[in-house]
Design an enzyme around this catalytic site. Structure first.
Site, PDB file in Angstrom:
ATOM      1  N   GLU A  32     -26.181 -20.372 -40.119  1.00  0.00           N
ATOM      2  CA  GLU A  32     -25.729 -21.741 -40.428  1.00  0.00           C
ATOM      3  C   GLU A  32     -26.185 -22.167 -41.824  1.00  0.00           C
ATOM      4  OE1 GLU A  32     -27.823 -25.132 -39.519  1.00  0.00           O
ATOM      5  OE2 GLU A  32     -29.350 -24.180 -38.280  1.00  0.00           O
ATOM      6  N   LYS A 166     -36.805 -28.059 -30.914  1.00  0.00           N
ATOM      7  CA  LYS A 166     -38.004 -28.701 -31.473  1.00  0.00           C
ATOM      8  C   LYS A 166     -38.473 -29.832 -30.586  1.00  0.00           C
ATOM      9  CE  LYS A 166     -37.961 -27.565 -36.271  1.00  0.00           C
ATOM     10  NZ  LYS A 166     -36.716 -27.478 -37.015  1.00  0.00           N
TER      11      LYS A 166
HETATM   12  N1  PSU Z   1     -33.021 -28.583 -35.530  1.00  0.00           N
HETATM   13  C1  PSU Z   1     -33.911 -27.918 -36.246  1.00  0.00           C
HETATM   14  N2  PSU Z   1     -33.635 -27.553 -37.530  1.00  0.00           N
HETATM   15  C2  PSU Z   1     -32.441 -27.868 -38.092  1.00  0.00           C
HETATM   16  C3  PSU Z   1     -31.491 -28.549 -37.301  1.00  0.00           C
HETATM   17  C4  PSU Z   1     -31.809 -28.884 -36.040  1.00  0.00           C
HETATM   18  O1  PSU Z   1     -34.961 -27.615 -35.730  1.00  0.00           O
HETATM   19  O2  PSU Z   1     -32.194 -27.538 -39.271  1.00  0.00           O
HETATM   20  C5  PSU Z   1     -30.130 -28.825 -37.855  1.00  0.00           C
HETATM   21  C6  PSU Z   1     -29.157 -27.787 -37.290  1.00  0.00           C
HETATM   22  O3  PSU Z   1     -28.154 -27.518 -38.241  1.00  0.00           O
HETATM   23  C7  PSU Z   1     -28.560 -28.520 -36.104  1.00  0.00           C
HETATM   24  C8  PSU Z   1     -28.514 -29.942 -36.605  1.00  0.00           C
HETATM   25  O4  PSU Z   1     -27.290 -28.070 -35.732  1.00  0.00           O
HETATM   26  O5  PSU Z   1     -29.695 -30.098 -37.376  1.00  0.00           O
HETATM   27  C9  PSU Z   1     -28.480 -30.925 -35.463  1.00  0.00           C
HETATM   28  O6  PSU Z   1     -28.350 -32.209 -35.956  1.00  0.00           O
HETATM   29  P1  PSU Z   1     -28.048 -33.423 -34.952  1.00  0.00           P
HETATM   30  O7  PSU Z   1     -29.307 -33.621 -34.197  1.00  0.00           O
HETATM   31  O8  PSU Z   1     -27.715 -34.562 -35.866  1.00  0.00           O
HETATM   32  O9  PSU Z   1     -26.891 -32.988 -34.115  1.00  0.00           O
END
Ligand code: PSU
Ligand code: MN
Length: 314
Positions: A32, A166
């Protein structure tokens, strides 16, 4: 050197190396790009992105970093394209639902796990390595903030290797939603579900797996059943390399408080929490973060090789 291999040819460009690997059914691992644009601080992000690709290549798989550049979906980036994306001042964070408008408007941005999983699976890539997936936020009962990563994992046939979820998120609720969405959840080498920086989240899963070959067999069985969604493989850090749990707990509480005070909304929340923690650990959390992604790249490549062997035998 690029080749178009899509029905929306002018909107999707698959790099020649990735296109060849897919044609010849040799191992490919999607990566990604929101981790590059929003997950890691500059300037570590560009070196990290190149290193993730090298780690996949060293295990005999072709890396396919996915991003949107000037309205074109790229599946497999050239090093200069990666560098340009990583150096951008205000790149967009593109989830799956953002892609149509970003494509129509010729925008540039990093693709989240949701967007990358969608694009990778449409391109025929079966394995995707990342850091941590998004999930259910801690206050979701009132905000409904649940990452689109979960819904896409429930509907795209892809195996995502991550360090779990996380602890900025509600891990228990995330595991429940993965069950509701019929996403198969495997943990590599143990039955303790990891919490990214920490090796053990305190949650247990039913299905530990111990080899990449076993995971490839699970993928084959899921295909045969016609299961609509994907597989999440959680790959815990060895305990000796995890972030100090006491430091982790203190910073997490502070980061959540700071996010509350900043009254953030929507897609700003995850990058804010990650950035807060990186800023306040003297960057030791960045080092652990990089170690997690490298480990996932290695396991992703091993699964992609095992999957190619299954496809050859099919
Ligand atoms: N969680 C992490 N590191 C990240 C992300 C999430 O530990 O870099 C990034 C990933 O690209 C994930 C996105 O798909 O954030 C999710 O964001 P949201 O919670 O806004 O959906
Ligand atoms: Mn959200």
């Amino acid at each position: 050197m690029i080749a178009s291999v899509s029905s929306v040819q002018h909107r999707v460009v698959v790099s020649e190396t990735v296109a060849r690997a897919l044609r010849e059914r040799t191992p490919v691992v999607a990566l990604e790009s929101t981790i590059i644009t929003h997950g890691l601080p500059q300037p570590e992000n560009v070196q990290a992105a190149l290193q993730f690709e090298r780690t996949v290549a060293e295990r005999d798989a072709v890396p396919a970093t996915i991003a949107l550049l000037d309205g074109i979906v790229h599946v497999g980036l050239e090093p200069e394209q990666l560098e340009q994306l990583a150096a951008r001042e205000t790149p967009l964070k593109l989830s799956a639902r953002d892609l149509p408008v970003a494509i129509a408007q010729g925008a540039t941005g990093g693709t989240t796990v949701a967007a990358t999983a969608l694009l990778a699976s449409r391109a025929g890539i079966r394995v995707f390595a990342t850091g941590g997936i998004g999930g259910v936020h801690r206050n979701a009962a009132t905000t409904f903030d649940e990452s689109a990563d979960l819904g896409i994992l429930g509907s795209c046939r892809i195996t995502v290797v991550s360090g779990g979820v996380k602890s900025i998120l509600d891990i228990g609720a995330t595991l429940e939603r993965l069950e509701s969405l019929s996403v198969t959840v495997l943990v590599f080498g143990t039955n303790r579900f990891p919490a990214f920086w920490l090796s053990d989240s305190g949650y247990q899963v039913d299905s530990p797996v111990t080899t990449p070959e076993e995971i490839a067999q699970v993928m084959q069985a899921a295909d045969q059943l016609g299961l609509p969604g994907g597989i999440l493989v959680a790959n815990p850090l060895p305990e000796g390399t995890q972030l100090d749990p006491a430091l982790h707990d203190r910073l997490l509480a502070e980061a959540l408080d700071a996010a509350g005070e900043a009254s953030l909304r929507g897609k700003e929340i995850t990058p804010f929490l990650l950035d807060y923690i990186h800023q306040h650990t003297g960057r030791s959390s960045v080092a652990v973060n990089l170690e997690i992604v490298r480990g996932n790249c290695r396991l992703g490549a091993d699964i992609a090789r095992a999957w190619s062997a299954v496809e050859d035998g099919a």
